[in-house]
Design an enzyme around this catalytic site. Structure first.
Site, PDB file in Angstrom:
ATOM      1  CB  CYS A 149      -0.880  -0.024   1.247  1.00  0.00           C
ATOM      2  SG  CYS A 149      -1.586   1.568   1.655  1.00  0.00           S
ATOM      3  CD  GLU A 150       0.159   5.138  -4.242  1.00  0.00           C
ATOM      4  OE1 GLU A 150       0.990   4.695  -5.037  1.00  0.00           O
ATOM      5  OE2 GLU A 150      -0.674   6.001  -4.550  1.00  0.00           O
ATOM      6  CG  HIS A 151      -2.457   5.721   0.560  1.00  0.00           C
ATOM      7  ND1 HIS A 151      -3.557   5.137  -0.004  1.00  0.00           N
ATOM      8  CD2 HIS A 151      -2.110   6.723  -0.274  1.00  0.00           C
ATOM      9  CE1 HIS A 151      -3.871   5.761  -1.128  1.00  0.00           C
ATOM     10  NE2 HIS A 151      -3.002   6.722  -1.320  1.00  0.00           N
ATOM     11  CG  HIS A 152      -1.379   3.020   5.538  1.00  0.00           C
ATOM     12  ND1 HIS A 152      -2.483   2.905   4.725  1.00  0.00           N
ATOM     13  CD2 HIS A 152      -1.700   3.961   6.459  1.00  0.00           C
ATOM     14  CE1 HIS A 152      -3.439   3.720   5.149  1.00  0.00           C
ATOM     15  NE2 HIS A 152      -2.976   4.376   6.206  1.00  0.00           N
ATOM     16  CD  GLN A 190      -7.267  -4.790  -4.633  1.00  0.00           C
ATOM     17  OE1 GLN A 190      -7.068  -4.767  -3.420  1.00  0.00           O
ATOM     18  NE2 GLN A 190      -8.221  -5.533  -5.178  1.00  0.00           N
ATOM     19  CG  HIS A 218      -5.785  -3.332   1.061  1.00  0.00           C
ATOM     20  ND1 HIS A 218      -5.494  -2.174   0.382  1.00  0.00           N
ATOM     21  CD2 HIS A 218      -6.334  -4.170   0.154  1.00  0.00           C
ATOM     22  CE1 HIS A 218      -5.862  -2.306  -0.881  1.00  0.00           C
ATOM     23  NE2 HIS A 218      -6.387  -3.505  -1.049  1.00  0.00           N
ATOM     24  CB  CYS A 220      -3.013  -0.223   5.604  1.00  0.00           C
ATOM     25  SG  CYS A 220      -3.955  -0.282   4.078  1.00  0.00           S
TER      26      CYS A 220
HETATM   27 ZN   LIG Z   1      -3.200   1.609   3.081  1.00  0.00          ZN
END
Ligand SMILES: [Zn+2]
Length: 262
Positions: A149-152, A190, A218, A220
């Site tokens: 995940c590019e956010h977490h 995704q 995920h 996250c």
């Molecule tokens: Zn995430």
């Protein structure tokens, strides 16, 4: 290696002295830093963006100078910065168990889990003539997906089902797995991963008749935030004939069938 002044091509990263803003940013300075994130973005907004999981573009957002430094230098720099992160967290980097971690993480980022950022690592699928005149759909199901995940920056793990109808060319089966793997080895959302795989297969196979379905968990979502260990996320891209109901239903029937065990 010094953090600052190593290369004009590397992001300037402030020295992590606790309690001070070395780069002159104050929380309300309204000034974007080198990463493009403005200081006024609140933690809440950043969390919301992380939860939205929306892809802004089919292309992975990359700096224009992404490959101006080579992999060895990237590993050196990431090692240095990760050592600082660990230090800020209060970890004792002289401990035998921890002292190798910054280098391990740096090598893992560059050589393994994010190696798909570099187009030089893109698989070059070999195509064959469709000598068998097999004109039905081919489905490669249950391809393992391991991305981040590019956010977490925590894993997204699941399965991809890839299908195409030959336009006269066929591709080696394992190359379908390789294309999934290549685009997975990036920080991802995704939705973007699904579309990147589909568009690459359309390009290589010279047909719009490509479908990609990804079902993934995920971490996250499961190991933080709402801590939901049961939910999974499904994304799909149906191109060409797969946008027709009968073809799509045929694909979904195949995907729903229990996998062969040997
Ligand atoms: Zn995430």
């Amino acid at each position: 290696m010094k953090l600052n002044g190593t290369s004009s091509n590397t992001p300037s990263i402030s020295q992590p002295t606790t309690g001070s803003h070395q780069n002159g940013h104050t929380p309300d300075s309204h000034q974007a830093d080198s990463t493009g994130v403005s200081a006024w973005e609140t933690d809440e907004l950043v969390d919301e963006i992380g939860d939205a999981h929306g892809a802004s573009s089919i292309d992975t957002p990359m700096r224009p100078d992404a490959f101006a430094i080579d992999d060895d230098l990237k590993i050196d720099l990431i090692e240095e910065h990760f050592r600082e992160i660990m230090g800020i967290l209060g970890l004792d980097l002289t401990d035998d168990s921890l002292k190798g971690s910054p280098r391990r993480v740096a090598k893992m980022y560059v050589n393994e889990i994010f190696s798909g950022l570099n187009p030089a690592n893109k698989p070059k699928p070999t195509l064959f003539d469709n000598k068998f005149r097999y004109n039905e759909m081919l489905v490669e199901k249950d391809i393992t997906v391991q991305t981040y995940c590019e956010h977490h920056f925590v894993p997204i793990i699941g399965k991809a089902h890839v299908a195409y109808i030959s336009s006269g060319k066929v591709i080696g089966l394992s190359k379908l797995n390789r294309v999934v793997e290549y685009f997975s080895k990036r920080p991802q959302v995704q939705e973007r991963l699904t579309v990147q795989i589909a568009e690459e297969l359309k390009r290589v196979l010279e047909t719009e008749d490509v479908a990609v379905i990804i079902d993934a968990k995920h971490l996250c979502v499961s190991t933080r935030g709402v801590h939901d260990i049961n939910s999974s996320t499904i994304t799909a891209s149906y191109g060409g004939k797969f946008s027709e109901e009968a073809t799509r239903q045929e694909l979904l029937r195949y995907v729903a069938q229990p996998s062969v065990t040997i």
